[in-house]
Scaffold this motif. Structure first.
Motif: not given
Length: 355
Positions: A260-269, A292-294
């Motif tokens: 989920g940590e990697a997917i959170a980054i992927g969602m922002i990008m 997401i960054t919060s």
């Protein structure tokens, strides 16, 4: 919570689900019952699960080590061998009690052992409850490449008992939260809004949020069980997210990320790419990035990281004819599949994420 009808099976909830489970085990008259756990769920979840189980059938526990590094074909061979040594046959059932690694590998092992035995998913992590255990995708990683080997095969039933969430550390809860955020972004703007300010979220109704997240995923899977069309929407954030997760797994100088940590980054990008391709407004993009960054810690990518991650994108399962395919947001709550983005734009998404 109301039972959800999935594609060839049902998803049951909390204590009522155990009554259904016991009824199922008795009606199917299995020759033997095997429970697959990892070292964490053996310690924290197994006793609770066994306390609800009402059967006189022989039960065997198979334990593997916890972690994504165990989701490989070598572990499958070990489990297949144990099943064989313990006399499992076509009338045996495998109950997968654990997080996404357990439901992924357990479903794959069951679907291929003696050309297929029944399996049941009892997800114990938030990620497994709202994502991994639902939809029939089962498989393992090939080296550090995510989910390259697998099958689509549905369980006999899924039982979601949210009491198991009390065993999770905060980072595992956040990991599952990423998939819930994704479900809102791709299909339900009102559901996304429930997470805009987590301090105002009534977690007394967290079961309702879990139920709705499962509902969103299941509704998409029902339309496209084998991922030839709209089911690709569920990969929003995963094209870049999986590449980032794989890259961090294989590089010792990078912190290993939970899924989920990697997917959170992927969602922002991928939200950035959606904005840059005129599918998403700048206002909506900024909102997504802020929310997401919060919740998730930032991970910095330097210039030397970018090309190796981009090179990993070619292994994404949505790709066709060697072309990288994205599922991009068409505004919050809607999605467009089979979208393209060139390497320059992908690089810009990393630079924006770093900023």
């Amino acid at each position: 919570m109301q039972t959800i009808q999935a594609n060839g099976y049902e998803i049951y909830f909390n204590e009522n689900g155990y009554e259904i489970l016991n009824k199922h085990l008795n009606e199917y008259n299995y020759s033997s019952i095997f429970i697959l756990v990892d070292s964490n769920t053996n310690e924290k979840c197994l006793l609770r699960f066994l306390s609800f189980l009402a059967t006189e059938k022989n039960i065997e526990i198979i334990e593997i080590e916890a972690g994504e590094s165990e989701k490989n074909i070598t572990t499958c061979v070990e489990i297949w061998s144990i099943l064989t040594d313990l006399g499992a046959d076509r009338k045996s059932v495998l109950i997968n009690l654990g997080g996404g690694v357990i439901t992924d590998i357990g479903g794959f092992v069951a679907s291929t052992f003696k050309r297929g035995v029944d399996f049941i998913n009892i997800p114990t992590s938030l990620l497994a409850m709202v994502d991994a255990s639902i939809g029939g995708k089962n498989g393992v990683d090939l080296g550090n490449l995510k989910n390259q080997i697998g099958v689509i095969s549905v369980p006999k039933l899924v039982l979601v008992d949210t009491d198991y969430l009390n065993t999770l550390p905060q980072n595992e809860m956040r990991s599952g939260l990423a998939e819930m955020l994704k479900h809102g972004l791709i299909a339900d703007a009102a559901y996304w809004s429930a997470f805009k300010d987590l301090s105002k979220t009534d977690f007394a109704d967290f079961d309702g949020l879990v139920h709705r997240s499962i509902e969103i995923k299941n509704n998409i899977v029902l339309q496209d069980p084998t991922e030839n069309g709209i089911r690709k929407a569920l990969n929003f954030g995963h094209t870049l997210g999986h590449a980032i997760e794989s890259y961090c797994l294989e590089n010792e100088d990078k912190k290993t990320l939970l899924h989920g940590e990697a997917i959170a980054i992927g969602m922002i990008m991928e939200s950035f790419i959606s904005w840059q391709t005129n599918l998403l407004s700048e206002t909506d993009y900024n909102e997504i990035k802020e929310v997401i960054t919060s919740i998730f810690d930032r991970v910095f990518f330097d210039e030397n990281d970018l090309q190796p991650i981009i090179d990993l994108l070619i292994h994404d399962k949505k790709n066709e004819y060697g072309k990288i395919q994205f599922a991009l947001l068409d505004g919050i709550g809607a999605i467009k599949i089979n979208q393209k983005a060139d390497n320059d734009l992908i690089t810009k998404s990393f630079l924006d994420y770093n900023s």
